[in-house]
Design a protein around this motif. Structure first.
Motif, PDB file in Angstrom:
ATOM      1  N   ASP A   7       0.857  -1.187   0.000  1.00 40.79           N
ATOM      2  CA  ASP A   7       0.000   0.000   0.000  1.00 40.79           C
ATOM      3  C   ASP A   7       0.887   1.228   0.000  1.00 40.79           C
ATOM      4  O   ASP A   7       1.455   1.592   1.017  1.00 40.79           O
ATOM      5  CB  ASP A   7      -0.908  -0.007   1.230  1.00 40.79           C
ATOM      6  N   LEU A   8       1.009   1.897  -1.171  1.00 40.14           N
ATOM      7  CA  LEU A   8       1.892   3.047  -1.296  1.00 40.14           C
ATOM      8  C   LEU A   8       1.077   4.329  -1.254  1.00 40.14           C
ATOM      9  O   LEU A   8       0.109   4.487  -1.991  1.00 40.14           O
ATOM     10  CB  LEU A   8       2.669   2.980  -2.626  1.00 40.14           C
ATOM     11  N   ASP A   9       1.474   5.247  -0.402  1.00 42.94           N
ATOM     12  CA  ASP A   9       0.795   6.540  -0.305  1.00 42.94           C
ATOM     13  C   ASP A   9       1.615   7.556  -1.083  1.00 42.94           C
ATOM     14  O   ASP A   9       2.402   8.299  -0.526  1.00 42.94           O
ATOM     15  CB  ASP A   9       0.668   6.947   1.163  1.00 42.94           C
ATOM     16  N   LEU A  10       1.418   7.581  -2.430  1.00 43.30           N
ATOM     17  CA  LEU A  10       2.188   8.456  -3.290  1.00 43.30           C
ATOM     18  C   LEU A  10       1.394   9.719  -3.603  1.00 43.30           C
ATOM     19  O   LEU A  10       0.164   9.678  -3.697  1.00 43.30           O
ATOM     20  CB  LEU A  10       2.547   7.731  -4.590  1.00 43.30           C
ATOM     21  N   PRO A  11       2.092  10.838  -3.791  1.00 46.67           N
ATOM     22  CA  PRO A  11       1.383  12.101  -4.012  1.00 46.67           C
ATOM     23  C   PRO A  11       0.686  12.144  -5.359  1.00 46.67           C
ATOM     24  O   PRO A  11       1.216  11.687  -6.364  1.00 46.67           O
ATOM     25  CB  PRO A  11       2.518  13.141  -3.941  1.00 46.67           C
ATOM     26  N   VAL A  12      -0.526  12.682  -5.375  1.00 49.45           N
ATOM     27  CA  VAL A  12      -1.272  12.886  -6.613  1.00 49.45           C
ATOM     28  C   VAL A  12      -1.674  14.347  -6.667  1.00 49.45           C
ATOM     29  O   VAL A  12      -2.211  14.887  -5.704  1.00 49.45           O
ATOM     30  CB  VAL A  12      -2.531  11.986  -6.668  1.00 49.45           C
ATOM     31  N   ASP A  13      -1.392  14.999  -7.772  1.00 47.03           N
ATOM     32  CA  ASP A  13      -1.672  16.418  -7.917  1.00 47.03           C
ATOM     33  C   ASP A  13      -3.179  16.634  -7.990  1.00 47.03           C
ATOM     34  O   ASP A  13      -3.819  16.186  -8.946  1.00 47.03           O
ATOM     35  CB  ASP A  13      -0.995  16.937  -9.190  1.00 47.03           C
ATOM     36  N   PRO A  14      -3.782  17.299  -7.000  1.00 53.36           N
ATOM     37  CA  PRO A  14      -5.236  17.517  -7.038  1.00 53.36           C
ATOM     38  C   PRO A  14      -5.661  18.462  -8.148  1.00 53.36           C
ATOM     39  O   PRO A  14      -6.835  18.520  -8.506  1.00 53.36           O
ATOM     40  CB  PRO A  14      -5.530  18.120  -5.653  1.00 53.36           C
ATOM     41  N   ASN A  15      -4.690  19.222  -8.713  1.00 54.93           N
ATOM     42  CA  ASN A  15      -5.013  20.159  -9.790  1.00 54.93           C
ATOM     43  C   ASN A  15      -4.861  19.534 -11.178  1.00 54.93           C
ATOM     44  O   ASN A  15      -5.036  20.226 -12.173  1.00 54.93           O
ATOM     45  CB  ASN A  15      -4.100  21.387  -9.685  1.00 54.93           C
ATOM     46  N   GLU A  16      -4.505  18.261 -11.217  1.00 56.38           N
ATOM     47  CA  GLU A  16      -4.336  17.623 -12.523  1.00 56.38           C
ATOM     48  C   GLU A  16      -5.688  17.543 -13.235  1.00 56.38           C
ATOM     49  O   GLU A  16      -6.685  17.117 -12.645  1.00 56.38           O
ATOM     50  CB  GLU A  16      -3.751  16.220 -12.347  1.00 56.38           C
ATOM     51  N   PRO A  17      -5.761  17.955 -14.497  1.00 54.95           N
ATOM     52  CA  PRO A  17      -7.048  17.984 -15.199  1.00 54.95           C
ATOM     53  C   PRO A  17      -7.593  16.583 -15.448  1.00 54.95           C
ATOM     54  O   PRO A  17      -6.847  15.606 -15.502  1.00 54.95           O
ATOM     55  CB  PRO A  17      -6.703  18.694 -16.520  1.00 54.95           C
ATOM     56  N   THR A  18      -8.913  16.505 -15.601  1.00 53.43           N
ATOM     57  CA  THR A  18      -9.567  15.230 -15.880  1.00 53.43           C
ATOM     58  C   THR A  18     -10.139  15.244 -17.294  1.00 53.43           C
ATOM     59  O   THR A  18     -10.397  16.306 -17.858  1.00 53.43           O
ATOM     60  CB  THR A  18     -10.692  14.958 -14.872  1.00 53.43           C
ATOM     61  N   TYR A  19     -10.343  14.072 -17.850  1.00 52.69           N
ATOM     62  CA  TYR A  19     -10.751  13.930 -19.239  1.00 52.69           C
ATOM     63  C   TYR A  19     -11.791  12.820 -19.359  1.00 52.69           C
ATOM     64  O   TYR A  19     -12.129  12.151 -18.392  1.00 52.69           O
ATOM     65  CB  TYR A  19      -9.545  13.584 -20.130  1.00 52.69           C
ATOM     66  N   CYS A  20     -12.260  12.631 -20.582  1.00 48.92           N
ATOM     67  CA  CYS A  20     -13.025  11.452 -20.979  1.00 48.92           C
ATOM     68  C   CYS A  20     -14.388  11.384 -20.281  1.00 48.92           C
ATOM     69  O   CYS A  20     -14.730  12.190 -19.417  1.00 48.92           O
ATOM     70  CB  CYS A  20     -12.210  10.186 -20.690  1.00 48.92           C
ATOM     71  N   PHE A  21     -15.203  10.390 -20.710  1.00 51.69           N
ATOM     72  CA  PHE A  21     -16.500  10.167 -20.098  1.00 51.69           C
ATOM     73  C   PHE A  21     -16.352   9.740 -18.641  1.00 51.69           C
ATOM     74  O   PHE A  21     -17.228   9.979 -17.818  1.00 51.69           O
ATOM     75  CB  PHE A  21     -17.268   9.076 -20.858  1.00 51.69           C
ATOM     76  N   CYS A  22     -15.223   9.083 -18.322  1.00 52.98           N
ATOM     77  CA  CYS A  22     -15.006   8.577 -16.966  1.00 52.98           C
ATOM     78  C   CYS A  22     -14.574   9.672 -16.002  1.00 52.98           C
ATOM     79  O   CYS A  22     -14.477   9.431 -14.808  1.00 52.98           O
ATOM     80  CB  CYS A  22     -13.967   7.459 -16.991  1.00 52.98           C
TER      81      CYS A  22
END
Length: 234
Positions: free
Chosen positions: A168-183
């Motif tokens: 279980d790795l707690d790696l940083p994810v940029d909350p400002n990263e844009p989202t795409y696609c239907f999903c």
């Protein structure tokens, strides 16, 4: 050299650096699998030997004194060290891409401010985020999507290549990263752009739209294709 030219020069070297890190990850992954397979075989053999010893009376069935051999324990420790190295490499790759994304964000912010300021030095009125980095009304350029895809590739390396053992790795994810696609997810893997300039989503994951390779000629998402068909039917 302008900021954009400097950014482009640094970006050109990014694939080579990432390729080297991923090649090392693959080598470590192969070594890890080999050691794990060897250790599994050794442990299975030792367990069988212990069972036979207990049945024959040569070994006392006391779980507090029964243990694996030093060789088996050393192999397990070596596996953990290799897994740690893989995690460190994946984090390095992620941080490298994230640094380029932050540089691009700084340039886009500066460029947006210059556009809104205008040639006379006065700030223009109106919708201030039309050329910003928000999702509303923003046209995502192919360069931005490529950088975002690289970031997703590094993230995927962290969660898959660097984590085959289920850690279980707690790696940083940029909350400002844009989202795409239907999903409505971040960019990852191969993506395709809708050729409708007014498409509200614009970029789509291959798997979400049933593609296995880049389409030849123009391609429209299901929403835009339906809209075009209705217009033709009028």
């Amino acid at each position: 050299m302008s900021f954009l030219e400097e950014f482009q020069a640094n970006l050109d070297s990014l694939p080579v650096i990432l390729q080297k890190k991923y090649a090392l990850l693959r080598d470590l992954d192969k070594s890890l699998h080999d050691i794990q397979r060897q250790n599994e075989q050794r442990c299975e053999q030792e367990i069988e030997d212990i069972k036979r010893g207990v049945r024959s009376g040569n070994i006392t069935p006391n779980t507090s004194v029964i243990r694996f051999s030093d060789e088996a324990l050393d192999e397990q420790k070596h596996s953990i060290r290799i897994a740690d190295e893989k995690v460190a490499l994946a984090v390095q790759a992620y941080d490298l891409v994230d640094t380029h994304i932050q540089q691009l964000d700084q340039y886009l912010k500066k460029f947006d401010e210059e556009l809104r300021r205008g040639p006379d030095g006065n700030t223009k009125s109106g919708r201030g985020n039309e050329s910003g980095t928000g999702r509303g009304g923003r046209k995502k350029t192919r360069q931005t999507a490529v950088v975002a895809a690289a970031a997703a590739a590094a993230t995927e390396a962290q969660t898959t290549s660097a984590n085959p053992t289920g850690m279980d790795l707690d790696l940083p994810v940029d909350p400002n990263e844009p989202t795409y696609c239907f999903c409505n997810q971040v960019s990852y893997g191969e993506m395709v752009a809708c050729d409708n300039p007014d498409c509200k989503i614009e970029w789509f994951h291959f798997g979400c739209v049933g593609l296995k390779e880049q389409p030849k000629g123009k391609w429209y998402c299901s929403n835009c294709a339906a809209t075009r068909n209705r217009r033709r039917g009028k």
